[in-house]
Design a protein around this motif. Structure first.
Motif, PDB file in Angstrom:
ATOM      1  N   ARG A  93       0.746  -1.085   0.164  1.00 50.53           N
ATOM      2  CA  ARG A  93      -0.097   0.002   0.200  1.00 50.53           C
ATOM      3  C   ARG A  93       0.881   1.116  -0.112  1.00 50.53           C
ATOM      4  NH1 ARG A  93      -4.901  -1.472  -1.610  1.00 50.53           N
ATOM      5  NH2 ARG A  93      -5.792  -2.505  -0.016  1.00 50.53           N
ATOM      6  N   VAL A  94       0.394   2.633  -0.931  1.00 56.60           N
ATOM      7  CA  VAL A  94       1.197   3.701  -1.096  1.00 56.60           C
ATOM      8  C   VAL A  94       0.195   4.435   0.500  1.00 56.60           C
ATOM      9  CG1 VAL A  94       1.875   5.499  -2.128  1.00 56.60           C
ATOM     10  CG2 VAL A  94       1.897   3.219  -3.880  1.00 56.60           C
ATOM     11  N   ALA A  95       0.992   4.694   1.229  1.00 59.95           N
ATOM     12  CA  ALA A  95       0.527   5.718   2.313  1.00 59.95           C
ATOM     13  C   ALA A  95      -0.656   6.617   1.533  1.00 59.95           C
ATOM     14  CB  ALA A  95       1.799   6.686   2.903  1.00 59.95           C
ATOM     15  N   GLY A  96      -1.849   6.890   1.873  1.00 59.86           N
ATOM     16  CA  GLY A  96      -2.584   7.704   1.849  1.00 59.86           C
ATOM     17  C   GLY A  96      -3.753   6.837   0.601  1.00 59.86           C
ATOM     18  N   VAL A  97      -3.412   6.226   0.120  1.00 55.84           N
ATOM     19  CA  VAL A  97      -3.924   5.522  -1.279  1.00 55.84           C
ATOM     20  C   VAL A  97      -3.988   3.652  -0.650  1.00 55.84           C
ATOM     21  CG1 VAL A  97      -3.763   4.785  -3.695  1.00 55.84           C
ATOM     22  CG2 VAL A  97      -2.185   6.704  -3.156  1.00 55.84           C
TER      23      VAL A  97
ATOM     24  N   SER B 229      -1.248   4.040   8.916  1.00 62.52           N
ATOM     25  CA  SER B 229      -0.037   3.707   8.745  1.00 62.52           C
ATOM     26  C   SER B 229      -0.333   2.155   9.094  1.00 62.52           C
ATOM     27  CB  SER B 229       0.959   4.098   9.413  1.00 62.52           C
ATOM     28  OG  SER B 229       0.638   4.113  10.813  1.00 62.52           O
ATOM     29  N   LEU B 230       1.457   1.448   8.873  1.00 64.73           N
ATOM     30  CA  LEU B 230       0.416  -0.655   9.785  1.00 64.73           C
ATOM     31  C   LEU B 230       0.963  -0.503  11.025  1.00 64.73           C
ATOM     32  CD1 LEU B 230       2.547  -2.008   6.391  1.00 64.73           C
ATOM     33  CD2 LEU B 230       0.678  -1.830   7.280  1.00 64.73           C
ATOM     34  N   ASP B 231       1.799   0.446  12.099  1.00 67.95           N
ATOM     35  CA  ASP B 231       2.008   0.337  13.002  1.00 67.95           C
ATOM     36  C   ASP B 231       0.943   1.595  14.011  1.00 67.95           C
ATOM     37  OD1 ASP B 231       2.848   3.180  12.291  1.00 67.95           O
ATOM     38  OD2 ASP B 231       4.290   3.041  13.649  1.00 67.95           O
ATOM     39  N   ARG B 232      -0.161   2.024  12.892  1.00 71.26           N
ATOM     40  CA  ARG B 232      -1.041   2.304  14.459  1.00 71.26           C
ATOM     41  C   ARG B 232      -2.622   2.015  13.518  1.00 71.26           C
ATOM     42  NH1 ARG B 232      -0.318   7.087  17.441  1.00 71.26           N
ATOM     43  NH2 ARG B 232       1.585   7.238  17.799  1.00 71.26           N
ATOM     44  N   GLY B 233      -3.841   1.859  14.739  1.00 81.00           N
ATOM     45  CA  GLY B 233      -4.801   1.305  13.551  1.00 81.00           C
ATOM     46  C   GLY B 233      -5.178  -0.473  13.903  1.00 81.00           C
ATOM     47  N   HIS B 234      -6.628  -0.812  13.495  1.00 76.89           N
ATOM     48  CA  HIS B 234      -6.821  -2.366  14.162  1.00 76.89           C
ATOM     49  C   HIS B 234      -6.831  -3.477  12.811  1.00 76.89           C
ATOM     50  CE1 HIS B 234      -9.822  -3.871  16.253  1.00 76.89           C
ATOM     51  NE2 HIS B 234     -10.338  -4.281  15.533  1.00 76.89           N
ATOM     52  N   TYR B 235      -6.161  -4.181  13.415  1.00 74.00           N
ATOM     53  CA  TYR B 235      -6.465  -5.767  12.346  1.00 74.00           C
ATOM     54  C   TYR B 235      -7.703  -6.595  12.916  1.00 74.00           C
ATOM     55  CZ  TYR B 235      -1.650  -4.423  11.174  1.00 74.00           C
ATOM     56  OH  TYR B 235      -0.383  -3.237  10.891  1.00 74.00           O
TER      57      TYR B 235
ATOM     58  N   ILE C  93     -12.896  -5.772  -1.458  1.00 73.46           N
ATOM     59  CA  ILE C  93     -12.199  -5.472  -0.057  1.00 73.46           C
ATOM     60  C   ILE C  93     -10.764  -4.650  -0.546  1.00 73.46           C
ATOM     61  CG2 ILE C  93     -13.756  -6.569   0.851  1.00 73.46           C
ATOM     62  CD1 ILE C  93     -12.104  -8.751   1.329  1.00 73.46           C
ATOM     63  N   LYS C  94     -10.495  -4.315   0.831  1.00 71.96           N
ATOM     64  CA  LYS C  94      -9.007  -4.112   0.636  1.00 71.96           C
ATOM     65  C   LYS C  94      -7.962  -4.547   1.615  1.00 71.96           C
ATOM     66  CE  LYS C  94     -10.931   0.825  -0.622  1.00 71.96           C
ATOM     67  NZ  LYS C  94     -10.954   2.051  -0.231  1.00 71.96           N
ATOM     68  N   PRO C  95      -7.602  -5.699   1.322  1.00 77.33           N
ATOM     69  CA  PRO C  95      -6.551  -6.345   2.659  1.00 77.33           C
ATOM     70  C   PRO C  95      -5.483  -6.258   2.762  1.00 77.33           C
ATOM     71  CG  PRO C  95      -6.963  -7.642   0.567  1.00 77.33           C
ATOM     72  CD  PRO C  95      -7.871  -6.409   0.024  1.00 77.33           C
ATOM     73  N   LEU C  96      -4.805  -6.529   3.879  1.00 80.24           N
ATOM     74  CA  LEU C  96      -3.271  -6.350   3.684  1.00 80.24           C
ATOM     75  C   LEU C  96      -2.417  -7.538   3.303  1.00 80.24           C
ATOM     76  CD1 LEU C  96      -0.978  -4.611   4.359  1.00 80.24           C
ATOM     77  CD2 LEU C  96      -1.205  -5.491   7.347  1.00 80.24           C
ATOM     78  N   SER C  97      -3.026  -8.599   3.168  1.00 80.46           N
ATOM     79  CA  SER C  97      -2.362 -10.050   3.220  1.00 80.46           C
ATOM     80  C   SER C  97      -3.550 -11.095   2.961  1.00 80.46           C
ATOM     81  CB  SER C  97      -1.153 -10.152   4.469  1.00 80.46           C
ATOM     82  OG  SER C  97      -0.377  -9.630   4.716  1.00 80.46           O
ATOM     83  N   LEU C  98      -3.190 -11.596   1.999  1.00 82.05           N
ATOM     84  CA  LEU C  98      -4.339 -13.098   1.275  1.00 82.05           C
ATOM     85  C   LEU C  98      -3.273 -14.376   1.885  1.00 82.05           C
ATOM     86  CD1 LEU C  98      -4.511 -10.368  -1.410  1.00 82.05           C
ATOM     87  CD2 LEU C  98      -6.968 -12.008  -0.645  1.00 82.05           C
ATOM     88  N   ILE C  99      -4.203 -15.379   2.235  1.00 79.59           N
ATOM     89  CA  ILE C  99      -3.762 -16.515   2.297  1.00 79.59           C
ATOM     90  C   ILE C  99      -3.949 -17.560   1.129  1.00 79.59           C
ATOM     91  CG2 ILE C  99      -3.063 -18.270   3.653  1.00 79.59           C
ATOM     92  CD1 ILE C  99      -3.163 -14.887   5.142  1.00 79.59           C
ATOM     93  N   HIS C 100      -3.677 -18.047   0.196  1.00 81.55           N
ATOM     94  CA  HIS C 100      -4.366 -19.316  -0.514  1.00 81.55           C
ATOM     95  C   HIS C 100      -3.685 -20.696  -0.661  1.00 81.55           C
ATOM     96  CE1 HIS C 100      -5.505 -16.026  -2.639  1.00 81.55           C
ATOM     97  NE2 HIS C 100      -6.350 -16.275  -3.060  1.00 81.55           N
TER      98      HIS C 100
END
Length: 159
Positions: free
Chosen positions: A70-74, A104-110, A140-147
């Motif tokens: 992810r690019v910051a803000g996009v 940011s990756l160090d702030r937020g909710h997973y 959806i806007k995922p961070l990681s996907l597992i297949h």
């Protein structure tokens, strides 16, 4: 010509805004395989040269983890495929998605979505009870996907 191999366990892809809708994981994989020019040092001629470089999967892993860069803000949306079809590799089934909500990756909710016995997806959020998903996983806007490449062994309800 120079060839080398990497045993990366994580496929990294970058979504982009596209007219007509979200990119699929397959489309992002093919975009990541496009040749690109790189500066490299040539030991034979002892100088930096421009070389074409290309990345692709040669064999199918049992488990494929995909990191969506992810690019910051996009936050370009990603059309998540429940079955990943890449030519030359076996079909892989989606078993999990990790989401991140925050600036940011160090702030937020997973949160995460996990496929359970019988193939049903379950949504996990530490702020709410675990709930079954009654709708399709898409756009959806995922961070990681597992297949995984052999879902029947993992997803059978008899285990």
């Amino acid at each position: 010509m120079q060839s080398w191999f990497s045993s990366e366990c994580v496929l990294r892809v970058s979504p982009t805004e596209m007219p007509g809708g979200s990119l699929t994981l397959s489309e992002m994989y093919f975009a990541s395989c496009a040749p690109e020019e790189q500066e490299r040092y040539c030991s034979r001629c002892q100088k930096n040269t421009t070389q074409d470089s290309q990345t692709r999967m040669l064999t199918a892993p049992n488990v494929l983890v995909v990191q969506v860069r992810r690019v910051a803000g996009v936050r370009a949306p990603v059309a998540v495929e429940e079955q990943l079809d890449v030519p030359g590799l076996p079909t892989m089934d989606l078993i999990g998605v990790v989401y991140h909500n925050g600036v940011s990756l160090d702030r937020g909710h997973y949160t995460c979505l996990v496929r359970g016995p019988g193939g049903r997806f379950w949504f996990y959020d530490d702020r709410k009870p675990v709930v079954p998903m009654n709708k399709e996983v898409s756009h959806i806007k995922p961070l990681s996907l597992i297949h995984i490449s052999e879902p029947t062994r993992l997803l059978s309800s008899s285990d």
